[in-house]
Enzyme design. Structure first.
Site, PDB file in Angstrom:
ATOM      1  N   THR A 152       0.980  -1.173  -0.204  1.00 15.34           N
ATOM      2  CA  THR A 152      -0.176   0.029  -0.158  1.00 15.34           C
ATOM      3  C   THR A 152       0.847   1.305   0.214  1.00 15.34           C
ATOM      4  O   THR A 152       2.120   1.253   0.573  1.00 15.34           O
ATOM      5  CB  THR A 152      -1.049   0.098   1.341  1.00 15.34           C
ATOM      6  OG1 THR A 152      -0.108   0.017   2.349  1.00 15.34           O
ATOM      7  CG2 THR A 152      -1.783  -1.215   1.235  1.00 15.34           C
ATOM      8  N   GLY A 153       0.467   2.417  -0.812  1.00 15.62           N
ATOM      9  CA  GLY A 153       1.218   3.470  -0.953  1.00 15.62           C
ATOM     10  C   GLY A 153       2.415   3.080  -1.388  1.00 15.62           C
ATOM     11  O   GLY A 153       3.636   3.888  -1.149  1.00 15.62           O
TER      12      GLY A 153
ATOM     13  N   ASN B  33       3.421   4.169  -4.598  1.00 13.77           N
ATOM     14  CA  ASN B  33       3.583   4.843  -5.887  1.00 13.77           C
ATOM     15  C   ASN B  33       4.625   6.041  -5.356  1.00 13.77           C
ATOM     16  O   ASN B  33       4.874   6.758  -6.539  1.00 13.77           O
ATOM     17  CB  ASN B  33       2.374   5.544  -6.349  1.00 13.77           C
ATOM     18  CG  ASN B  33       1.706   6.242  -5.538  1.00 13.77           C
ATOM     19  OD1 ASN B  33       1.325   5.982  -4.187  1.00 13.77           O
ATOM     20  ND2 ASN B  33       1.455   7.497  -5.902  1.00 13.77           N
ATOM     21  N   SER B  34       5.143   5.955  -4.350  1.00 14.33           N
ATOM     22  CA  SER B  34       6.255   6.978  -4.045  1.00 14.33           C
ATOM     23  C   SER B  34       7.134   6.778  -2.606  1.00 14.33           C
ATOM     24  O   SER B  34       6.413   5.725  -1.831  1.00 14.33           O
ATOM     25  CB  SER B  34       5.551   8.405  -3.807  1.00 14.33           C
ATOM     26  OG  SER B  34       4.510   8.390  -2.545  1.00 14.33           O
ATOM     27  N   GLY B  35       7.997   7.361  -2.350  1.00 18.45           N
ATOM     28  CA  GLY B  35       8.775   7.373  -1.032  1.00 18.45           C
ATOM     29  C   GLY B  35       9.137   5.728  -0.628  1.00 18.45           C
ATOM     30  O   GLY B  35       9.635   5.073  -1.740  1.00 18.45           O
TER      31      GLY B  35
ATOM     32  N   TYR C  99      -0.661  11.765  15.322  1.00 17.81           N
ATOM     33  CA  TYR C  99      -0.050  10.650  14.590  1.00 17.81           C
ATOM     34  C   TYR C  99       0.739   9.582  15.323  1.00 17.81           C
ATOM     35  O   TYR C  99       0.440   8.373  14.840  1.00 17.81           O
ATOM     36  CB  TYR C  99       1.335  11.544  13.920  1.00 17.81           C
ATOM     37  CG  TYR C  99       2.218  10.690  13.031  1.00 17.81           C
ATOM     38  CD1 TYR C  99       1.817  10.301  11.878  1.00 17.81           C
ATOM     39  CD2 TYR C  99       3.321  10.473  13.650  1.00 17.81           C
ATOM     40  CE1 TYR C  99       2.792   9.347  11.083  1.00 17.81           C
ATOM     41  CE2 TYR C  99       4.301   9.649  12.911  1.00 17.81           C
ATOM     42  CZ  TYR C  99       3.822   9.093  11.596  1.00 17.81           C
ATOM     43  OH  TYR C  99       4.814   8.379  10.851  1.00 17.81           O
TER      44      TYR C  99
END
Length: 368
Positions: free
Chosen positions: A127-128, A130-132, A302
């Site tokens: 998941t997530g 597409n970057s970093g 957070y």
């Protein structure tokens, strides 16, 4: 090795009244983003997990920190702060190199993982991705011969990111019909929407018939997206609803349709901030998690989401007996640090200069 001594030299030659303007962000960086790593070196007493993994003696780290404190006190007492701060930065740069030098988790450097073939012929969900850090993990998996499903909100951004990845020349024959090793497929997933999670699960089941080998629950943010709602579709606080509730529902759904089994492995990107949560679970938690408080308005939101990640990871192991791991990747230069646009260039320079890059951050995830 170059940046920190250079900063120290600049401090020596610059006017006295300018020193605090430069040193304040540096010390904030050490305090907020690096102290947890220094502390882990101090309390670490177990041997390295692998022969080629470096370990630094706690006494050496303690001596450097004690000397740093003494020099700081000297600067205060004798009002020679320029000299004191200069020496401190040099000493702290040594600590930084101990935590983040070229030998940082060498076994999990991308080329070593590829040559080890431990991810060849495996299937993974990220998941997530597409970057970093997520993209760094996806890159390593693809080049290692894995079949990867990349879950992200924007298919356009996902396909654009994946177009830059070049897989290896050849792989072994696929172990599952219709699945090609060393490739990635983008699937749309909005973790802030329960209906999107349900649709994603159904779509994944149509293309993936056997259980997943690896699940990387990586998507998240430190600063909520600009000009967007700060609540999920169901009305929960965006950070908690996305990073915890979304991943919770996704994992539960995949487990219920046997795409996650005891032979799978789940890795969750958490944070050392999870330990800063003494009062985040309050008696009125039902109202609290539906509030408009976000990570930019309250320092407890957070950490609460990341603590929930840890608790969830433990329960996955104890209840389902699925190997699970949550990790803290350290201070990494990624797109997670989005701020007010006029300040973004400064923040980008700062993170590139003082944070580790995404590939090094991903080594922690791959080890986990």
């Amino acid at each position: 090795i170059i940046i920190y001594p250079s900063v120290a030299i600049v401090i020596v030659i610059m006017p006295f009244h300018v020193v605090p303007l430069l040193t304040l962000p540096i010390f904030l960086h050490f305090t907020i983003f690096r102290f947890d790593e220094f502390f882990s070196l101090l309390i670490r007493h177990d041997p390295p997990h692998y022969e080629d993994e470096p370990i630094y003696h706690p006494i050496l780290v303690s001596i450097i920190i004690i000397i740093t404190i003494i020099i700081y006190l000297y600067g205060i007492l004798y009002k020679n702060s320029k000299l004191a701060i200069t020496i401190e930065i040099i000493l702290l740069s040594v600590l930084i190199q101990m935590c983040d030098g070229p030998t940082f988790l060498p076994k999990y450097e991308r080329s070593n993982i590829i040559s080890s073939k431990i991810f060849d012929q495996k299937t993974a969900l990220v998941t997530g991705g597409n970057s970093g850090i997520g993209l760094a993990v996806v890159t390593t998996l693809i080049e290692s011969g894995s079949t990867v499903y990349v879950a992200c909100r924007s298919l356009k951004k996902c396909n654009s990111a994946l177009s830059q990845i070049q897989g290896p020349v050849q792989h072994a024959a696929p172990t599952q019909p219709g699945v090609t090793p060393g490739t990635a497929t983008c699937l749309e997933l909005d973790l802030s929407s329960f209906s999107s999670i349900s649709s994603f699960t159904a779509s994944l089941k149509t293309v993936q018939t056997l259980p997943l080998d690896y699940i990387f629950l990586n998507a998240g943010f430190a600063v909520p997206p600009l000009n967007s709602p700060h609540k999920t579709k169901e009305g929960y606080e965006l950070g908690f609803g996305t990073m915890h509730l979304g991943h919770f529902m996704l994992t539960s759904s995949l487990h219920s349709i046997n795409l996650i089994t005891k032979n799978s492995r789940i890795t969750v990107t958490s944070s050392a901030a999870s330990q800063l949560t003494s009062k985040v679970f309050t008696p009125n938690i039902t109202d609290d998690i539906r509030s408009e408080i976000t990570t930019t308005k309250s320092p407890t939101m957070y950490p609460r989401s990341k603590l929930s990640n840890l608790m969830f990871t433990r329960e996955v192991y104890y209840r389902w007996h699925v190997p699970s791991c949550a990790c803290h990747v350290g201070a990494v230069s990624t797109g997670i640090w989005k701020v007010w646009p006029p300040l973004q260039p400064l923040v980008d320079f700062y993170t590139r200069a003082f944070f580790r890059d995404a590939e090094k951050g991903s080594r922690v995830v791959m080890r986990c």
